[in-house]
Design a protein around this motif. Structure first.
Motif, PDB file in Angstrom:
ATOM      1  N   SER A   1       0.826  -1.205   0.000  1.00  0.00           N
ATOM      2  CA  SER A   1       0.000   0.000   0.000  1.00  0.00           C
ATOM      3  C   SER A   1       0.864   1.259   0.000  1.00  0.00           C
ATOM      4  O   SER A   1       0.522   2.240  -0.656  1.00  0.00           O
ATOM      5  N   THR A   2       2.013   1.223   0.691  1.00  0.00           N
ATOM      6  CA  THR A   2       2.845   2.425   0.659  1.00  0.00           C
ATOM      7  C   THR A   2       3.479   2.611  -0.722  1.00  0.00           C
ATOM      8  O   THR A   2       3.614   3.741  -1.193  1.00  0.00           O
ATOM      9  N   ALA A   3       3.853   1.488  -1.361  1.00  0.00           N
ATOM     10  CA  ALA A   3       4.440   1.619  -2.694  1.00  0.00           C
ATOM     11  C   ALA A   3       3.411   2.207  -3.665  1.00  0.00           C
ATOM     12  O   ALA A   3       3.724   3.065  -4.489  1.00  0.00           O
ATOM     13  N   LEU A   4       2.178   1.744  -3.531  1.00  0.00           N
ATOM     14  CA  LEU A   4       1.122   2.254  -4.408  1.00  0.00           C
ATOM     15  C   LEU A   4       0.888   3.743  -4.143  1.00  0.00           C
ATOM     16  O   LEU A   4       0.772   4.546  -5.077  1.00  0.00           O
ATOM     17  N   MET A   5       0.862   4.107  -2.860  1.00  0.00           N
ATOM     18  CA  MET A   5       0.654   5.524  -2.540  1.00  0.00           C
ATOM     19  C   MET A   5       1.811   6.353  -3.056  1.00  0.00           C
ATOM     20  O   MET A   5       1.621   7.472  -3.537  1.00  0.00           O
ATOM     21  N   TYR A   6       3.006   5.795  -2.951  1.00  0.00           N
ATOM     22  CA  TYR A   6       4.168   6.502  -3.485  1.00  0.00           C
ATOM     23  C   TYR A   6       3.957   6.804  -4.964  1.00  0.00           C
ATOM     24  O   TYR A   6       4.157   7.933  -5.423  1.00  0.00           O
ATOM     25  N   LEU A   7       3.529   5.764  -5.692  1.00  0.00           N
ATOM     26  CA  LEU A   7       3.299   5.954  -7.124  1.00  0.00           C
ATOM     27  C   LEU A   7       2.215   7.006  -7.348  1.00  0.00           C
ATOM     28  O   LEU A   7       2.334   7.858  -8.232  1.00  0.00           O
TER      29      LEU A   7
END
Ligand code: HEM
Lengths: 364, 515
Positions: free
Chosen positions: A157-163
């Motif tokens: 979820s953090t990687a997705l939010m980063y994107l």
């Protein structure tokens, strides 16, 4: 026993917590934030109690040792344990990073998973264990796997939010990637919801494995009627395009959360760095030891084992690319997203999709 | 010169992390195909699988392409094994290359930091203390100790000093150990493949075998003779010479034929005395199953033990796992093991075959085993019938003849309430013997110890790499007007924030003490 009652209370608490977290995001008042945390902790306590009660029930019903009676034997129980780990992981992050913004994301996932189980009337019977499953190694294996899955879920979820917060242009590859990923994710969830509504009656008392095997996507992507199938695919494509077109508003929403890109990247890395050794030990090594004890082969390339290995390789890829090849930013976040796709496939896909494709042991 | 640069280039290629990343991806991607195609399955199975994915019409073509590429048994195909070998080589070269540097870092004792380097360190702090250098030094030593660093001291020009200390330098080996352990695991797997075997034995209750059947492929040409070989080698308890003699063939031929037929002589006999299943109450779901085994070596019983699922037996490097069971097919040969008890409490154990009878001790009542079924049920009109081939609900019909007349009664092993006969005597049904076989997975794997060793090293290595770090700390004291100026510098191989927090704690301790 009382365990269903407490499971119910905890699901409701998570729903309430979700609403309070969202209110908190809107008003940013500390007292609201503290309330949100308190409600989450209360729900977590109820869930812990419910798991404990189920454990006792298991022990009393089948007369097996305490260790062997841990309720972690089927999809229902593992989903509950997953939610439990997720909330625990979230609470740790909240306290460590002093940031409540994720609460609005994590609690809905937890609430949805629990409500889905509760409402569907799926069979929640405790089931006896076949002899091969009666092993302490298996227990350690399942528990540690789920702990690592939860850390991987967090990194996802953090990687997705980063994107989401670092992409601007609609033509950018990373923008297309995350909107497509989110669109597909949404389409799958909606399709599952439709299966769920259409077959609501048929489902009561059914095991989740059975439901997914007999009904999943059968009202949409796999419907007997070709027209329905076509419409479903078009609708899914429409959803992906919709997310692509309006994705930037999501960026604005998340942009309000005071999350810096570096912090998201840091959490992604940290949670993979914690999950990787746990997954290696619990997921791969303990699994191999258990198989060795129970079947006399520590590694047999069966689909579940192979998918664990694939997951492991994707995260090894992540670590080496990031630490040694200096991958940063979008590229490395995409790898983290793929890592979690592999996790989901290891957990659900192998049992549900591959076994449907093959004929073996789908209902076991 | 030319030669040298070429070998350099090759070395570089095999030690590169780029190669590692490519190999990770290749193994992962091809493995995905291997989980979709069912491995070593009959052609129809995968035809069906492919039919569902690419459509019936395209399936045969896709099948033949994948088949030609070896995907039907891909984990044993030359190219997949080569990928694994490349992976191992990559790891090995990488490990060899990095060893000297790691050794240097981990083994070199920490030295004082040159004064001008303090300024350029990433992690640094400065503060002034009111004490004289000597006193300040003692305080600094105590403060370092409070965060776990045992300081060494060196003097500096002009009355200054420097304290320096490091913690867990060996944690640098963690990741090295993790990488190397993967090579060990792979080596263990290779060793097991070449020096061990995987086989199974289905031993009927009461029988003993001295051969196991390999689970690997069997050459079609000898399938017919397989039983003959098996009996001969079994009759001679695994003695090749004796078996060859009885078959009238040279020992060498027998050995090659056995190998082709997938028959593995153990060199000792494994006997199954009894096999038992426990069921969950009111279900036909097994809770546990176990076998009472004996190992007979050189005419002596050397092991006598019950095994169960997750509880194997080991003897001379061979491990026997309880993995399955089943009926022999002919229940008429079975023997009912009963404990007969009279109403007055006299008891006697008896073993009765079908049609045999016994007298209940101290009475004139005779019971005869009239019928047997492995799975008794009654239909709507109360007629008994057999609902399964498996022995899930064994029952015998006892034909009772006694003072109170003759009648027949079903006695069920799993239901003690059925043991009490109408006349008050008890026929306790203990076991129906001699009709099931126990399925033992049989394995010899001399590499398994290496695999386990590698796994332990891998786990330890990863935990060292991720949850520990090599931390170094330097504190320099320089006399200044009215006290001492302290300069702090630190470095950590991992988790820098942890060390930063520790340094902050140390500094606040020093400041507090100053007041
Ligand atoms: C599946 C096999 C492998 C696993 C599980 C693995 C795992 C790891 C892990 C967890 C790290 C630690 C990163 C960190 O310090 O946080 C690492 C670092 C590293 N890996 Fe691997 N690795 C594997 C294969 C390889 C291969 C084949 C190479 C060969 C090129 C390689 C080269 C390196 C190097 C050079 C480092 C840096 C170590 C350092 O910081 O000193 N790895 N690996």
């Amino acid at each position: 026993m009382q365990s269903p009652l407490f499971f119910g209370i905890s699901s409701i608490s998570y729903v309430v917590a979700m609403m309070v977290y969202i209110t908190y995001l809107a008003f940013r008042k500390n007292s609201i934030g503290v309330t949100a945390t308190a409600v989450t902790i209360f729900g977590f306590a109820c869930q812990t109690l419910a798991i404990g009660l189920r454990w006792i029930e298991f022990h009393d019903t089948f007369g097996m040792s305490w260790l062997r009676s841990i309720p972690l034997t089927n999809l229902y129980e593992s989903l509950i344990f997953f939610v439990w780990c997720l909330i625990l992981g979230y609470l740790i992050v909240e306290f460590k990073f002093k940031n409540r913004s994720f609460g609005a994301f994590v609690t809905p996932v937890a609430a949805l998973a629990l409500l889905f189980i509760n409402l569907s009337g799926m069979s929640t019977e405790i089931e006896p264990l076949v002899p091969a499953l009666q092993s302490n190694w298996l227990l350690a294996h399942v528990m540690m796997s789920f702990i690592s899955y939860s850390t991987f879920a967090l990194s996802f979820s953090t990687a997705l939010m980063y994107l989401i917060i670092t992409t601007d242009k609609k033509s950018e590859a990373s923008y297309i990637f995350w909107t497509a990923a989110l669109g597909i994710f949404g389409a799958v969830l909606i399709a599952m919801g439709i299966d769920f509504i259409v077959n609501f009656k048929a489902m009561s008392g059914m095991k989740p494995e059975m439901f997914i095997h007999s009904y999943l996507f059968k009202s949409t992507f796999l419907d007997a009627n070709g027209a329905v199938r076509l419409v479903s695919y078009l609708a899914a494509l429409g959803l992906v395009l919709f997310v692509w077109r309006f994705g930037s508003s999501l960026k604005r929403v998340i942009g309000n959360f005071n999350l810096s890109a570096e912090m998201l990247d840091e959490i992604t890395y940290k949670s993979i760095a914690v999950g990787f050794p746990i997954f290696t030990l619990g997921g791969l090594i303990f699994g191999a030891i258990w198989a060795d004890q129970a079947w006399g082969v520590y590694w047999s390339w069966d689909p579940k084992e192979t998918w664990s290995l694939i997951t492991w390789l994707v995260y090894a890829f992540y670590l080496h690319a990031r630490l040694l090849r200096g991958w940063r930013g979008h590229k490395i976040s995409v790898v983290a997203v793929f890592g979690f796709v592999a996790v989901i496939f290891t957990y659900l896909g192998v049992n549900l999709l591959l076994s449907g494709l093959h004929s073996y042991g789908s209902m076991k | 010169m030319e030669q040298k640069s070429l070998s350099d280039r090759i070395w570089k290629f095999f030690s590169s992390v780029k190669l590692a990343i490519v190999v990770f991806s290749l193994i992962a991607l091809t493995s995905i195909v291997g989980t979709i195609i069912e491995q070593q399955a009959p052609m129809e199975t995968n035809m069906k699988v492919l039919g569902r994915i690419v459509g019936e019409s395209a399936a045969p073509a896709v099948y033949s392409v994948l088949n030609a590429l070896g995907f039907m048994n891909m984990y044993r195909s030359w190219w997949f094994l080569s990928l694994l070998a490349l992976f191992a080589l990559n790891l090995l070269v990488c490990s060899i290359e990095r060893f000297p540097a790691i050794w240097r870092i981990a083994r070199t004792p920490i030295k004082p930091l040159p004064p001008d380097t303090f300024k350029s360190m990433q992690m640094k702090a400065e503060l002034s203390l009111g004490e004289k250098p000597d006193l300040a030094r003692e305080k600094a030593i105590a403060a370092m100790k409070s965060i776990g660093f045992n300081a060494s001291l060196s003097g500096e020009e002009g009355g200054g000093w420097q304290l320096y200390s490091q913690k867990t330098p060996w944690s640098r080996f963690g990741i090295y150990m993790a990488h190397f352990s993967i090579i060990i695991i792979l080596a263990g797997a290779v060793l097991g493949k070449f020096l061990g075997f995987e086989a199974f034995m289905n031993i009927p209750e009461g029988s003993g075998y001295s051969v196991a059947i390999s689970t690997g492929g069997v050459s079609q040409s000898v399938e017919a003779e397989r039983d003959t070989y098996m009996q001969a080698i079994d009759a001679s308890n695994g003695d090749y010479a004796q078996a060859a003699q009885s078959l009238n063939m040279p020992v060498k031929d027998l050995k090659t034929q056995l190998l082709k037929a997938g028959i593995i002589p153990l060199g000792f006999t494994v006997k199954c005395l009894e096999f038992d299943v426990d069921y969950y109450p009111n279900t036909d779901m097994p809770k546990a199953y176990k076998s009472h085994l004996q190992v007979i070596d050189g005419g002596q019983v050397v092991v006598d033990q019950w095994i169960g699922v997750n509880k194997p037996l080991r003897y001379k490097g061979v491990t026997f796992y309880q993995s399955s069971y089943g009926p022999m097919g002919n229940y008429a040969n079975g023997i009912a093991m009963l404990t007969l008890k009279s109403a007055t409490g006299q008891t006697q154990d008896v073993s009765l075959g079908l049609g045999q009878s016994a007298t209940i001790p101290g009475t004139k009542t005779v019971v005869k085993v009239g019928d047997f079924t492995p799975a008794l049920a009654f239909d709507d009109s109360q007629r008994p019938y057999t609902y399964s081939k498996m022995m899930v609900n064994p029952a015998i019909r006892l034909d009772v003849t006694g003072p109170s007349g003759s009648y027949s009664e079903w006695v069920l092993q799993r239901f003690p309430e059925s043991w009490r006969l109408t006349d008050g005597n008890i026929a306790q049904f203990n076991h129906f013997w001699g009709v099931q076989y126990t399925g033992l997975q049989t394995r010899k794997d001399p590499g398994v110890a290496l695999v386990y060793l590698g796994c332990i090293a891998l786990a330890l290595g990863l935990f060292m790499a991720f949850f520990m770090s090599h931390r170094r700390l330097w504190v320099r004291g320089i006399p200044e007007k009215g006290g001492t100026r302290l300069m702090v510098a630190g470095s950590a191989s991992k988790n820098k924030p942890t060390l930063e927090r520790q340094i902050e704690k140390m500094i606040s301790l020093l400041k507090e003490g100053g007041r």
